[in-house]
Design a protein around this motif. Structure first.
Motif, PDB file in Angstrom:
ATOM      1  N   UNK A  92      -2.889   0.411  -3.651  1.00 22.82           N
ATOM      2  CA  UNK A  92      -2.690  -0.934  -3.350  1.00 22.82           C
ATOM      3  C   UNK A  92      -1.912  -1.550  -4.745  1.00 22.82           C
ATOM      4  N   UNK A  93      -0.816  -2.164  -4.616  1.00 16.43           N
ATOM      5  CA  UNK A  93      -0.207  -2.636  -5.911  1.00 16.43           C
ATOM      6  C   UNK A  93       0.478  -3.995  -5.561  1.00 16.43           C
ATOM      7  N   UNK A 141       1.079  -4.361 -10.958  1.00 18.57           N
ATOM      8  CA  UNK A 141      -0.068  -4.464 -10.874  1.00 18.57           C
ATOM      9  C   UNK A 141      -0.872  -3.597 -10.028  1.00 18.57           C
ATOM     10  N   UNK A 142      -1.877  -2.686 -10.484  1.00 22.30           N
ATOM     11  CA  UNK A 142      -2.556  -1.894  -9.566  1.00 22.30           C
ATOM     12  C   UNK A 142      -3.939  -2.576  -8.991  1.00 22.30           C
ATOM     13  N   UNK A 143      -4.041  -2.806  -7.925  1.00 20.40           N
ATOM     14  CA  UNK A 143      -5.430  -3.380  -7.350  1.00 20.40           C
ATOM     15  C   UNK A 143      -6.578  -2.414  -7.018  1.00 20.40           C
ATOM     16  N   UNK A 144      -6.034  -1.326  -6.371  1.00 18.46           N
ATOM     17  CA  UNK A 144      -7.119  -0.443  -5.948  1.00 18.46           C
ATOM     18  C   UNK A 144      -6.335   0.795  -5.752  1.00 18.46           C
ATOM     19  N   UNK A 145      -7.055   1.884  -6.062  1.00 18.95           N
ATOM     20  CA  UNK A 145      -6.775   3.398  -6.271  1.00 18.95           C
ATOM     21  C   UNK A 145      -7.717   4.301  -5.338  1.00 18.95           C
ATOM     22  N   UNK A 171       0.750  -1.243   0.063  1.00 19.86           N
ATOM     23  CA  UNK A 171       0.039  -0.024  -0.152  1.00 19.86           C
ATOM     24  C   UNK A 171       0.882   1.168  -0.002  1.00 19.86           C
ATOM     25  N   UNK A 172       0.706   2.056  -0.956  1.00 15.56           N
ATOM     26  CA  UNK A 172       1.494   3.491  -1.117  1.00 15.56           C
ATOM     27  C   UNK A 172       0.415   4.472  -0.489  1.00 15.56           C
TER      28      UNK A 172
END
Length: 220
Positions: A78-79, A68-72, A45-46
């Protein structure tokens, strides 16, 4: 068994060290990770301003082979990252130290906490020296048997939560308020408290086998 707290300085050659130094106010929360001698995969998580821009910058590193980006969200991405230089993970794995998730990297550093045998702790120091990874020992203390249920960090946060009225009825503070007062991330606060509560409740349940039999007696 000794409890150890170390601040590990991640080598500048590692991508997460460079990008976290470039964005010192951003937190990189590692949720899960695995590695072998050649590759590593981490779910991260960034947390901070412009996380999407940071995610895109990560793609530019030659050592990052896939992202891969899972959530923005506005202040969270979240990558999943695949890398060819899992130096930090391999060094910890080689020393035989279990890496408790999640952990955070900020401004090129991570705080490592563990309750481990003395021999394993010595191996950790030797392995970090072998890989040229700098570290500072913040604290080492021998945990007594009565204190072994919770880690030092869990005990500290649980005590603070009680003092701030988090467990009062009605509550005198919220999870967000507690995290802000202690200057830690809400997600970290929630995670540490949950693990502490889980250990305390399971220990209580395992140590109180008479409850079910007493209820059975009165049920007639």
């Amino acid at each position: 068994m000794p409890y150890a707290e170390l601040t590990i300085t991640i080598p500048e050659s590692v991508w997460i060290s460079e990008v976290s130094r470039t964005h010192p106010d951003t937190r990189f929360r590692v949720l899960a990770a695995t590695a072998n001698t050649a590759t590593g995969v981490a779910r991260i998580e960034i947390l901070g301003e412009n996380p999407e821009n940071i995610s895109e910058k990560l793609r530019e590193y030659d050592t990052v082979t896939d992202l891969t980006v899972f959530e923005t969200k506005p202040e969270m991405n979240r990558i999943q990252v695949e890398t060819t230089v899992p130096l930090l993970l391999t060094s910890l794995q080689e020393s035989g130290v279990p890496l408790e998730m999640p952990f955070e990297v900020k401004d090129g550093q991570m705080t490592f906490e563990a309750t481990i045998p003395q021999e394993t702790l010595s191996n950790l120091g030797k392995t970090l020296d072998k890989f040229g990874i700098q570290y500072t020992v913040e604290r080492i203390q021998q945990e007594t048997e009565s204190d072994s249920l919770l880690t030092e960090r869990q005990r500290w946060l649980l005590d603070e939560a009680i003092e701030h009225g988090y467990y009062d009825t009605p509550r005198r503070t919220t999870l967000v308020g507690l995290a802000e007062d202690l200057d830690i991330a809400k997600s970290t606060c929630s995670e540490v408290l949950h693990r502490a509560e889980e250990r305390v409740l399971k220990e209580y349940r395992n140590g109180d086998d008479t409850i079910s039999s007493e209820f059975a007696m009165f049920s007639d």
